[in-house]
Design a protein around this motif. Structure first.
Motif, PDB file in Angstrom:
ATOM      1  N   GLU A   1       0.845  -1.195   0.000  1.00 48.07           N
ATOM      2  CA  GLU A   1       0.000   0.000   0.000  1.00 48.07           C
ATOM      3  C   GLU A   1       0.878   1.241   0.000  1.00 48.07           C
ATOM      4  OE1 GLU A   1      -2.760  -0.119   3.188  1.00 48.07           O
ATOM      5  OE2 GLU A   1      -3.765  -1.937   2.476  1.00 48.07           O
ATOM      6  N   LEU A   2       0.589   2.147  -0.891  1.00 41.72           N
ATOM      7  CA  LEU A   2       1.339   3.397  -0.961  1.00 41.72           C
ATOM      8  C   LEU A   2       0.617   4.461  -0.146  1.00 41.72           C
ATOM      9  CD1 LEU A   2       2.233   3.427  -4.766  1.00 41.72           C
ATOM     10  CD2 LEU A   2       3.477   2.381  -2.860  1.00 41.72           C
ATOM     11  N   THR A   3       1.346   5.117   0.715  1.00 39.11           N
ATOM     12  CA  THR A   3       0.777   6.143   1.584  1.00 39.11           C
ATOM     13  C   THR A   3       1.582   7.423   1.486  1.00 39.11           C
ATOM     14  OG1 THR A   3       2.129   5.361   3.426  1.00 39.11           O
ATOM     15  CG2 THR A   3      -0.081   4.418   3.218  1.00 39.11           C
ATOM     16  N   LEU A   4       1.036   8.482   2.027  1.00 37.63           N
ATOM     17  CA  LEU A   4       1.716   9.770   2.014  1.00 37.63           C
ATOM     18  C   LEU A   4       2.599   9.927   3.242  1.00 37.63           C
ATOM     19  CD1 LEU A   4      -1.255  12.089   0.971  1.00 37.63           C
ATOM     20  CD2 LEU A   4       0.508  11.098  -0.497  1.00 37.63           C
ATOM     21  N   ASN A   5       3.738  10.564   3.053  1.00 35.75           N
ATOM     22  CA  ASN A   5       4.597  10.872   4.190  1.00 35.75           C
ATOM     23  C   ASN A   5       4.210  12.246   4.756  1.00 35.75           C
ATOM     24  OD1 ASN A   5       5.814  12.941   2.724  1.00 35.75           O
ATOM     25  ND2 ASN A   5       7.654  11.773   2.244  1.00 35.75           N
TER      26      ASN A   5
ATOM     27  N   LEU B   1       3.963  10.746  -1.743  1.00 37.50           N
ATOM     28  CA  LEU B   1       3.533   9.361  -1.746  1.00 37.50           C
ATOM     29  C   LEU B   1       4.745   8.457  -1.890  1.00 37.50           C
ATOM     30  CD1 LEU B   1       1.032   7.479  -1.752  1.00 37.50           C
ATOM     31  CD2 LEU B   1       1.104   7.595  -4.243  1.00 37.50           C
ATOM     32  N   ASN B   2       4.965   7.629  -0.903  1.00 39.36           N
ATOM     33  CA  ASN B   2       6.106   6.727  -0.944  1.00 39.36           C
ATOM     34  C   ASN B   2       5.925   5.660  -2.013  1.00 39.36           C
ATOM     35  OD1 ASN B   2       7.568   7.764   1.448  1.00 39.36           O
ATOM     36  ND2 ASN B   2       5.729   7.090   2.519  1.00 39.36           N
ATOM     37  N   ALA B   3       6.949   5.451  -2.807  1.00 37.75           N
ATOM     38  CA  ALA B   3       6.921   4.419  -3.844  1.00 37.75           C
ATOM     39  C   ALA B   3       7.211   3.056  -3.222  1.00 37.75           C
ATOM     40  CB  ALA B   3       7.976   4.742  -4.899  1.00 37.75           C
TER      41      ALA B   3
END
Length: 225
Positions: A92-96, A101-103
């Motif tokens: 799952e890609l989430t925002l830092n 958005l982390n790859a």
């Protein structure tokens, strides 16, 4: 293919603006342009400077026969593309905290990413799956993505025990500085899938590929896993 950069940071940069979301991956990962109008129960991604208007049409191949019934929301767990020997788990890609958005982690070359606040594969709309073409460690999961052809099948196993089966409609390459937001992320009435990676020439000075490869596919059927 030119070799990758040696840096280890892999982030999808999100610029803040008023209209839609733009996700721009640096280095040799993927460049995600704005997504428009998430469906019911889907969180809208952060806003960005570029915008995409709704109203994108279904692909010709998808329009040739009745669309498969859309599925309820369920996170993807595994991606399979037999023609290019892809069999990879999802992350799952989430925002830092900075709104980026982390790859997918570059140390795992056999991993694809899905932005968990976007459309899930099988839901109405265009679900986006991102993967590296290569990393500092060598060839990665989407190295051969540009070789798939219309008619190839893409299977997405989901957490609810179903497998969403997509059929490839087209494979296209776009310059990153002229990415067609509406074509890739425009609103759809059926369930579609976009597989995105980097492609084209590797610019050693910029430490980035100049293009994106995008696979367009539509949901053909679903079955129990």
């Amino acid at each position: 293919m030119a070799g990758p950069a040696t840096g280890t940071s892999r982030l999808l940069r999100v610029g803040m603006g008023a209209a839609a979301a733009g996700l721009l991956m640096i280095y040799n990962s993927v460049d995600l342009a704005p997504a428009s109008d998430p469906g019911p129960g889907q969180a809208a991604p952060p806003a960005a400077t570029a915008s995409a208007s709704p109203g994108g049409a279904a692909s010709p191949a998808a329009a040739a026969k009745p669309a498969a019934p859309v599925l309820k929301r369920s996170k993807p767990t595994r991606l399979r593309i037999p023609q290019i020997a892809v069999d990879a788990p999802f992350t799952e890609l989430t925002l830092n905290p900075s709104g980026e958005l982390n790859a997918p982690p570059p140390e795992d070359k056999n991993l694809v990413g899905w932005y968990r606040d976007g459309v899930s594969p099988g839901e109405r709309g265009a679900a986006v799956v991102a993967g590296h073409v290569d990393t500092a460690k060598g060839a990665a999961v989407f190295l051969l993505l540009s070789l798939v052809v219309p008619g190839n099948k893409v299977e997405v196993q989901r957490a609810d025990g179903t497998v969403a089966v997509f059929v490839v409609d087209s494979v296209e390459t776009f310059a990153k500085n002229a990415f067609p937001d509406q074509k890739v992320y425009g609103k759809t009435t059926d369930s579609q899938l976009r597989l995105i990676t980097c492609g084209g020439v590797y610019d050693k000075k910029r430490k980035d590929y100049l293009d994106n490869v995008v696979v367009f596919a539509h949901l053909e059927s679903s079955r129990k896993a």
